[in-house]
Design a protein around this motif. Structure first.
Motif, PDB file in Angstrom:
ATOM      1  N   LEU B  56      35.296  73.250  38.288  1.00  0.00           N
ATOM      2  CA  LEU B  56      34.259  73.330  37.262  1.00  0.00           C
ATOM      3  C   LEU B  56      34.057  71.938  36.668  1.00  0.00           C
ATOM      4  CD1 LEU B  56      35.661  76.533  35.497  1.00  0.00           C
ATOM      5  CD2 LEU B  56      33.916  76.402  37.302  1.00  0.00           C
ATOM      6  N   VAL B  57      32.830  71.460  36.684  1.00  0.00           N
ATOM      7  CA  VAL B  57      32.521  70.135  36.144  1.00  0.00           C
ATOM      8  C   VAL B  57      31.499  70.287  35.017  1.00  0.00           C
ATOM      9  CG1 VAL B  57      31.645  67.822  36.625  1.00  0.00           C
ATOM     10  CG2 VAL B  57      32.912  69.061  38.390  1.00  0.00           C
ATOM     11  N   PRO B  58      31.943  70.175  33.758  1.00  0.00           N
ATOM     12  CA  PRO B  58      30.974  70.193  32.662  1.00  0.00           C
ATOM     13  C   PRO B  58      30.248  68.856  32.593  1.00  0.00           C
ATOM     14  CG  PRO B  58      33.173  69.847  31.788  1.00  0.00           C
ATOM     15  CD  PRO B  58      33.324  70.021  33.277  1.00  0.00           C
ATOM     16  N   VAL B  59      29.043  68.877  32.052  1.00  0.00           N
ATOM     17  CA  VAL B  59      28.254  67.640  32.024  1.00  0.00           C
ATOM     18  C   VAL B  59      28.841  66.609  31.056  1.00  0.00           C
ATOM     19  CG1 VAL B  59      26.588  68.381  30.252  1.00  0.00           C
ATOM     20  CG2 VAL B  59      25.862  66.778  32.078  1.00  0.00           C
ATOM     21  N   GLU B  60      29.573  67.069  30.042  1.00  0.00           N
ATOM     22  CA  GLU B  60      30.212  66.128  29.121  1.00  0.00           C
ATOM     23  C   GLU B  60      31.347  65.380  29.819  1.00  0.00           C
ATOM     24  OE1 GLU B  60      30.177  69.339  28.766  1.00  0.00           O
ATOM     25  OE2 GLU B  60      29.358  69.938  26.818  1.00  0.00           O
ATOM     26  N   ASP B  61      31.769  64.299  29.202  1.00  0.00           N
ATOM     27  CA  ASP B  61      32.868  63.500  29.739  1.00  0.00           C
ATOM     28  C   ASP B  61      34.215  64.166  29.430  1.00  0.00           C
ATOM     29  OD1 ASP B  61      34.369  61.484  30.826  1.00  0.00           O
ATOM     30  OD2 ASP B  61      34.174  60.157  29.097  1.00  0.00           O
ATOM     31  N   GLU B  62      34.452  65.292  30.085  1.00  0.00           N
ATOM     32  CA  GLU B  62      35.736  66.001  29.962  1.00  0.00           C
ATOM     33  C   GLU B  62      36.317  66.140  31.357  1.00  0.00           C
ATOM     34  OE1 GLU B  62      35.032  69.806  28.234  1.00  0.00           O
ATOM     35  OE2 GLU B  62      34.096  68.956  26.440  1.00  0.00           O
ATOM     36  N   GLU B  63      37.605  66.423  31.427  1.00  0.00           N
ATOM     37  CA  GLU B  63      38.217  66.617  32.741  1.00  0.00           C
ATOM     38  C   GLU B  63      37.603  67.819  33.443  1.00  0.00           C
ATOM     39  OE1 GLU B  63      42.453  66.994  32.550  1.00  0.00           O
ATOM     40  OE2 GLU B  63      42.737  64.865  32.155  1.00  0.00           O
ATOM     41  N   PRO B  64      37.417  67.726  34.745  1.00  0.00           N
ATOM     42  CA  PRO B  64      37.045  68.943  35.479  1.00  0.00           C
ATOM     43  C   PRO B  64      38.214  69.924  35.483  1.00  0.00           C
ATOM     44  CG  PRO B  64      37.244  67.047  36.967  1.00  0.00           C
ATOM     45  CD  PRO B  64      37.578  66.558  35.592  1.00  0.00           C
ATOM     46  N   VAL B  65      37.941  71.159  35.864  1.00  0.00           N
ATOM     47  CA  VAL B  65      38.965  72.201  35.896  1.00  0.00           C
ATOM     48  C   VAL B  65      39.056  72.736  37.322  1.00  0.00           C
ATOM     49  CG1 VAL B  65      39.678  74.438  34.974  1.00  0.00           C
ATOM     50  CG2 VAL B  65      38.424  72.811  33.510  1.00  0.00           C
ATOM     51  N   TRP B  66      40.260  72.683  37.891  1.00  0.00           N
ATOM     52  CA  TRP B  66      40.497  73.276  39.206  1.00  0.00           C
ATOM     53  C   TRP B  66      40.998  74.698  39.014  1.00  0.00           C
ATOM     54  CZ3 TRP B  66      44.514  75.646  41.731  1.00  0.00           C
ATOM     55  CH2 TRP B  66      44.452  75.739  43.128  1.00  0.00           C
ATOM     56  N   VAL B  67      40.450  75.646  39.761  1.00  0.00           N
ATOM     57  CA  VAL B  67      40.936  77.028  39.701  1.00  0.00           C
ATOM     58  C   VAL B  67      41.150  77.544  41.112  1.00  0.00           C
ATOM     59  CG1 VAL B  67      40.631  79.313  38.691  1.00  0.00           C
ATOM     60  CG2 VAL B  67      39.380  77.369  37.716  1.00  0.00           C
ATOM     61  N   GLY B  68      42.342  78.037  41.379  1.00  0.00           N
ATOM     62  CA  GLY B  68      42.666  78.653  42.664  1.00  0.00           C
ATOM     63  C   GLY B  68      43.662  79.764  42.437  1.00  0.00           C
ATOM     64  N   ARG B  69      44.296  80.156  43.514  1.00  0.00           N
ATOM     65  CA  ARG B  69      45.287  81.232  43.437  1.00  0.00           C
ATOM     66  C   ARG B  69      46.493  80.768  42.624  1.00  0.00           C
ATOM     67  NH1 ARG B  69      47.937  83.770  48.965  1.00  0.00           N
ATOM     68  NH2 ARG B  69      49.197  85.393  47.975  1.00  0.00           N
ATOM     69  N   ALA B  70      47.112  81.675  41.884  1.00  0.00           N
ATOM     70  CA  ALA B  70      48.226  81.305  40.996  1.00  0.00           C
ATOM     71  C   ALA B  70      49.299  80.515  41.744  1.00  0.00           C
ATOM     72  CB  ALA B  70      48.824  82.560  40.358  1.00  0.00           C
ATOM     73  N   MET B  71      49.679  80.960  42.941  1.00  0.00           N
ATOM     74  CA  MET B  71      50.772  80.270  43.639  1.00  0.00           C
ATOM     75  C   MET B  71      50.362  78.853  44.051  1.00  0.00           C
ATOM     76  SD  MET B  71      51.188  81.531  47.587  1.00  0.00           S
ATOM     77  CE  MET B  71      51.762  83.196  47.325  1.00  0.00           C
ATOM     78  N   ASP B  72      49.062  78.591  44.112  1.00  0.00           N
ATOM     79  CA  ASP B  72      48.598  77.269  44.510  1.00  0.00           C
ATOM     80  C   ASP B  72      48.340  76.332  43.333  1.00  0.00           C
ATOM     81  OD1 ASP B  72      48.659  77.637  47.340  1.00  0.00           O
ATOM     82  OD2 ASP B  72      47.003  79.044  47.071  1.00  0.00           O
ATOM     83  N   ALA B  73      48.365  76.867  42.125  1.00  0.00           N
ATOM     84  CA  ALA B  73      48.214  75.992  40.965  1.00  0.00           C
ATOM     85  C   ALA B  73      49.387  75.004  40.895  1.00  0.00           C
ATOM     86  CB  ALA B  73      48.108  76.818  39.686  1.00  0.00           C
TER      87      ALA B  73
END
Lengths: 391, 391
Positions: B56-73
């Motif tokens: 997830l990439v918000p347009v503001e200058d914030e870190e993107p967010v990676w989301v996947g399966r719990a075991m892969d976090a």
């Protein structure tokens, strides 16, 4: 024509089972978007699914229709069993354009074949079938009723024929060859990528009587700082003097896959490694004692859970799944899972990859077996010492 | 943490370019579903995309967010550069279930982060993002406006940085090692799968200074009856005494890919093989003379077309595409194509894989180069004799 992996009677039997289920659900046409399902039905085998590719299965006893990129229809006619008029390519002018889409062409074809007003079931959660592709198909079929085919074909695949089991036995031989290659080369100071090189070579050329195929997941070596997480990729890091190494490997023959995970220990193990390994091996014994026709996926998981709870351990994720025909990115068939809540009753011909992976803080233990449900119990297709190999 | 392939400034520059384009299109949030794009933005690297995975990439200058399966976090926190609170796993109870979907959880997360009423652009034609996944995301975001992100990130990727070009040079070394291995082993009587084994070994371990990665397409050997069609898989067939063999290989370093195709001739060539090869080599010279900043994709194709028309040949499909970061099933970036109608103006830092494949009746010729557009012209990253190798 390239030799088919199965005789024509086997393809006919597969289609009969699929059509029986289609009729029961009042489906007039299936749009098969899963690449493994396409291969299962037609024998088509090419690395062409980076552009849209479907197989159309009408409910009547007619040949299915393979559709892919024009340049790949040549390979379709070499590898699939249908007559040339049922192996079709959309024109090159549809490839990766902004103003038209291969699914526009495929929707037109469905109409031209007289299937455009049917109840059409589309596999809506297959890899390589995108939301945009689906939107264009739906837009091109205004008179159709579109349904989700769900895992109809995958469930048909869950029971393997003797010919499929023979390929799985070949795959198990390649998985063992890959694991032997890994055990031979891995040592302190060796680069991970050089171990991977040897593993790949064994997967492809490791048996004199048959070829190995690409496995749906690449080989995984979890060691050093990667050991506490599954599914990471190798690098040029060198193995350390004291390291626990989890190896998740496989072999594939005609795309039938046997998984095989084992753990190696270089030098001195950390304090909990051997205890955890002991618990996991005992857990595998419990799994193998539990698997037989008539028990459910959750029964098998419960047998494992009881054992590791006694050792003070727990594991959130499932401990296995149906395995068989696989294309990247997954060799799991997305049907049977060994986990709480899975009520599927096992039957002879089911094949499970039970993978017991414990990823701890900075190290991990993995052990797996590829297990055939037999008439009265089960048998492991893979044969390799299960203990942590010390080196 | 595993060393990032690029420094933090490079990731910041990538995000700035992506956000500039997001702002221009009035996009408040991007849902990046393409795995190569996810890696490009975050550095995340794992074979985990067989369950849904987004950035997830918000347009503001914030870190993107990676989301996947719990075991892969866990692997996400080892490989991606963001803080742990921006590397999230959906619970294991969402994996391959019929009554809930990981995208339900991800839609909730988007709402909880305050992005649920935005104009949200989703990559709708990525390989591992399904129609069902998208339907669940849309259903979970009733107040959002959903758009197609199209190839926004892919177009940002089309211009390579010096650090990316360095990886591509490494990849070219591995592609050359793979081609050398193929040329050494292939001979009458050798099994295709044994050649593939050597090729894989060279791709992974073929350079002392860096590791090879899996290439997005597997190595392709087109020989014998498979030679008239691209993209078919190898088998245990043995090379014949008089055979034209097209080899489409590659090397990959940190997932940056250089393609390299060549043709070998065992024994006596068929009547048109050498003439066709001559035309194709002349065509490649024309391509290399044409590629420079300021010309379009179709200009380059026209240069090739003029040459082969003079030899009485034609080719329907495109003769090249943008290459760089690649995950299976495709190393092409889906942006620039060398074909009629492509008006993209080449600029320094573009990298093209120009592949001249002529699949004839029972044999085929392939020659390719990975080409960097430089300030004033171009340079081939791959260096390997282009002539048909006789053996």
């Amino acid at each position: 024509m390239v030799p088919l992996p199965f005789d024509r009677a086997e393809y006919a039997a597969r289609l009969a089972r699929i059509r029986g289920e289609m009729a029961r659900r009042d489906i007039g046409l299936m749009v098969v978007t899963d690449i493994a399902n396409q291969h299962y039905i037609t024998g088509y085998d090419g690395w062409s699914f980076y552009t849209p590719q479907v197989v159309l299965v009408p409910v009547e006893d007619e040949e299915p229709v393979w559709v892919g990129r024009a340049m790949d229809a040549a390979g379709g006619r070499l590898t699939a069993w249908m007559r040339p008029e049922n192996v079709l390519g959309f024109p090159e002018s549809y490839v990766q354009q902004t103003d038209r889409h291969p699914m526009d062409w495929i929707a037109e074809l469905i109409g031209a074949r007289g299937w455009g007003r049917r109840r059409i079931a589309v596999e809506l959660e297959a890899y390589y079938y995108s939301p945009k592709a689906h939107a264009r198909l739906v837009a091109g079929l205004p008179a159709a009723t579109i349904l989700d085919a769900e895992l109809l074909v995958n469930w048909v695949r869950a029971v393997k024929s003797p010919a499929e089991i023979a390929y799985l036995r070949n795959a198990a031989r390649l998985a063992e060859a890959a694991m032997r290659a890994a055990a031979e080369i891995i040592a302190p100071g060796v680069r991970e990528c050089d171990a991977i090189a040897r593993i790949y070579a064994a997967q492809m050329g490791g048996h004199q009587d048959f070829a190995g195929d690409i496995t749906a997941l690449p080989p995984t070596i979890l060691a050093g700082e990667n050991a506490s997480a599954p599914h990471l990729m190798w690098s040029d890091r060198r193995f350390g003097a004291d390291e626990t190494i989890a190896l998740e490997l496989a072999g594939a023959c005609r795309h039938y896959t046997a998984g095989l995970a084992r753990t190696m220990q270089l030098g001195r193990p950390g304090p909990k490694v051997l205890d955890t390994a002991k618990a996991v091996l005992e857990g595998m014994e419990a799994v193998l004692a539990a698997v037989r026709p008539g028990v459910t996926g959750e029964d098998v998981e419960a047998a494992w859970r009881t054992v590791i709870a006694r050792h003070g351990l727990k594991k959130e994720s499932r401990i296995g799944y149906s395995i068989g025909l696989g294309y990247p990115p997954d060799w799991g068939e997305h049907t049977i899972s060994l986990r709480q809540g899975d009520r599927h009753v096992l039957e002879p011909g089911n094949v499970l990859h039970s993978i017991l992976g414990m990823w701890m803080d900075g190290w991990g233990i993995e052990v797996s077996e590829t297990i055939l449900v037999s008439e009265r119990g089960c048998e492991t297709l893979t044969e390799f010492p299960r203990e942590v190999a010390r080196k």
